[in-house]
Design a protein around this motif. Sequence first.
Motif, PDB file in Angstrom:
ATOM      1  N   ALA A 188       0.840  -1.204   0.000  1.00 54.55           N
ATOM      2  CA  ALA A 188       0.000   0.000   0.000  1.00 54.55           C
ATOM      3  C   ALA A 188       0.874   1.253   0.000  1.00 54.55           C
ATOM      4  CB  ALA A 188      -0.920  -0.006   1.218  1.00 54.55           C
ATOM      5  N   ILE A 189       1.970   1.200   0.762  1.00 49.62           N
ATOM      6  CA  ILE A 189       2.877   2.355   0.819  1.00 49.62           C
ATOM      7  C   ILE A 189       3.605   2.528  -0.511  1.00 49.62           C
ATOM      8  CG2 ILE A 189       4.959   3.262   1.926  1.00 49.62           C
ATOM      9  CD1 ILE A 189       3.968   1.900   4.514  1.00 49.62           C
ATOM     10  N   LEU A 190       4.038   1.417  -1.106  1.00 47.76           N
ATOM     11  CA  LEU A 190       4.676   1.508  -2.425  1.00 47.76           C
ATOM     12  C   LEU A 190       3.723   2.095  -3.458  1.00 47.76           C
ATOM     13  CD1 LEU A 190       6.664  -1.847  -2.691  1.00 47.76           C
ATOM     14  CD2 LEU A 190       7.612   0.449  -2.571  1.00 47.76           C
ATOM     15  N   GLN A 191       2.475   1.683  -3.373  1.00 49.63           N
ATOM     16  CA  GLN A 191       1.459   2.225  -4.276  1.00 49.63           C
ATOM     17  C   GLN A 191       1.355   3.734  -4.108  1.00 49.63           C
ATOM     18  OE1 GLN A 191      -0.520   0.620  -6.515  1.00 49.63           O
ATOM     19  NE2 GLN A 191      -1.789   2.385  -7.049  1.00 49.63           N
ATOM     20  N   MET A 192       1.313   4.166  -2.858  1.00 51.58           N
ATOM     21  CA  MET A 192       1.182   5.594  -2.579  1.00 51.58           C
ATOM     22  C   MET A 192       2.432   6.362  -3.015  1.00 51.58           C
ATOM     23  SD  MET A 192       0.630   7.452   1.122  1.00 51.58           S
ATOM     24  CE  MET A 192       2.295   7.013   1.654  1.00 51.58           C
ATOM     25  N   LEU A 193       3.601   5.777  -2.793  1.00 50.64           N
ATOM     26  CA  LEU A 193       4.845   6.480  -3.086  1.00 50.64           C
ATOM     27  C   LEU A 193       5.139   6.597  -4.576  1.00 50.64           C
ATOM     28  CD1 LEU A 193       7.262   4.992  -0.381  1.00 50.64           C
ATOM     29  CD2 LEU A 193       6.348   7.318  -0.455  1.00 50.64           C
ATOM     30  N   PHE A 194       4.779   5.553  -5.347  1.00 54.23           N
ATOM     31  CA  PHE A 194       5.282   5.505  -6.719  1.00 54.23           C
ATOM     32  C   PHE A 194       4.235   5.344  -7.819  1.00 54.23           C
ATOM     33  CE2 PHE A 194       8.868   3.835  -4.134  1.00 54.23           C
ATOM     34  CZ  PHE A 194       9.778   4.845  -4.409  1.00 54.23           C
ATOM     35  N   ARG A 195       2.987   5.052  -7.478  1.00 51.29           N
ATOM     36  CA  ARG A 195       2.050   4.719  -8.543  1.00 51.29           C
ATOM     37  C   ARG A 195       0.870   5.670  -8.678  1.00 51.29           C
ATOM     38  NH1 ARG A 195       1.790  -1.892  -7.757  1.00 51.29           N
ATOM     39  NH2 ARG A 195       3.978  -2.280  -8.238  1.00 51.29           N
ATOM     40  N   GLU A 196       0.563   6.403  -7.652  1.00 49.08           N
ATOM     41  CA  GLU A 196      -0.585   7.303  -7.730  1.00 49.08           C
ATOM     42  C   GLU A 196      -0.212   8.574  -8.491  1.00 49.08           C
ATOM     43  OE1 GLU A 196      -2.034   7.873  -3.786  1.00 49.08           O
ATOM     44  OE2 GLU A 196      -2.773   5.808  -3.602  1.00 49.08           O
ATOM     45  N   ASP A 197      -1.236   9.318  -8.883  1.00 49.85           N
ATOM     46  CA  ASP A 197      -0.989  10.538  -9.655  1.00 49.85           C
ATOM     47  C   ASP A 197      -0.110  11.517  -8.885  1.00 49.85           C
ATOM     48  OD1 ASP A 197      -2.472   9.569 -11.742  1.00 49.85           O
ATOM     49  OD2 ASP A 197      -4.338  10.521 -11.085  1.00 49.85           O
ATOM     50  N   THR A 198      -0.426  11.683  -7.597  1.00 56.41           N
ATOM     51  CA  THR A 198       0.405  12.538  -6.750  1.00 56.41           C
ATOM     52  C   THR A 198       1.369  11.636  -5.990  1.00 56.41           C
ATOM     53  OG1 THR A 198      -1.440  14.085  -6.481  1.00 56.41           O
ATOM     54  CG2 THR A 198       0.407  14.296  -4.950  1.00 56.41           C
ATOM     55  N   SER A 199       2.537  11.414  -6.566  1.00 58.74           N
ATOM     56  CA  SER A 199       3.521  10.509  -5.968  1.00 58.74           C
ATOM     57  C   SER A 199       4.905  10.883  -6.484  1.00 58.74           C
ATOM     58  CB  SER A 199       3.195   9.058  -6.324  1.00 58.74           C
ATOM     59  OG  SER A 199       3.399   8.835  -7.707  1.00 58.74           O
TER      60      SER A 199
END
Length: 272
Positions: free
Chosen positions: A28-39
Amino acid sequence: MYETLSKNPNLIILDDPISSFDKNKKYAILQMLFREDTSFKSKTVLMLTHDIEPIIDSVKALGRIFKNQTNASFLQYKDENITEKEIKKENILTFTQICKNITEDKNINKISKLIYLRRNFEILDDKGDEYQILSDLFHKRTKEDAKTYRQEKDSSLTGEQFEIDFSAGMKKLKKVISDFNYEDLLKTIKNQEGLKKIYEAAENGYEKLQLFRIINGEFAKQDSFSDVMKKFINETYHIENDLIHQLDPREYDLIPEFIVKKCNDCISDLPK
């Protein structure tokens, strides 16, 4: 993260940002850090970690998302030197693939091959006849001792059934290692000096620790080993068993140098 993005830095350094979290939170943290539009996906990021899971995810998944602009390296401290080795997508394998490569390598001794093969059975939760034979072998049991041991665990096991099971296990093992011979291998394992030479020739910490456990099964009773060190050595068979993919321990030595040195000292002190 948002404060960092607001400063628009040229380089972002993440120091082990997810190792203390459980598996679900890590992703979930990797998703937030590298995959979302604001990342951080449009930024240059250096992430340092002791955890293999985000490395696997970064190389196998993020590499595709970022059009192969994701790079990973393994840093090892050994003999007062730090070395760096690139981790490529093809270096990330299942343990079954690792085991197959090792058992087919003619340059690797049989005892080391069997160490990997036994662990592969454990990972696959395949503790059938062939696994039991390897367990008996590593515990230095003669065939007769193995029969007695199994009958003590299962009072319904007859001598005839033991022979059937043993024969079935041998047949399966010979499909992997064609010249597998229990009696000859038992002689090798019981020959402490010969086994010490195999230990000394081993080129990675994982094999050394497994050979150490075979040579010195009583090490857990020694005061010179801390409880933490005993736990680490005893559980090396089970490290990363729940991971689908991992790194070949022959290529990427994940065992801390101080653990190997402690085992080396203990092996050197064993009586001849």
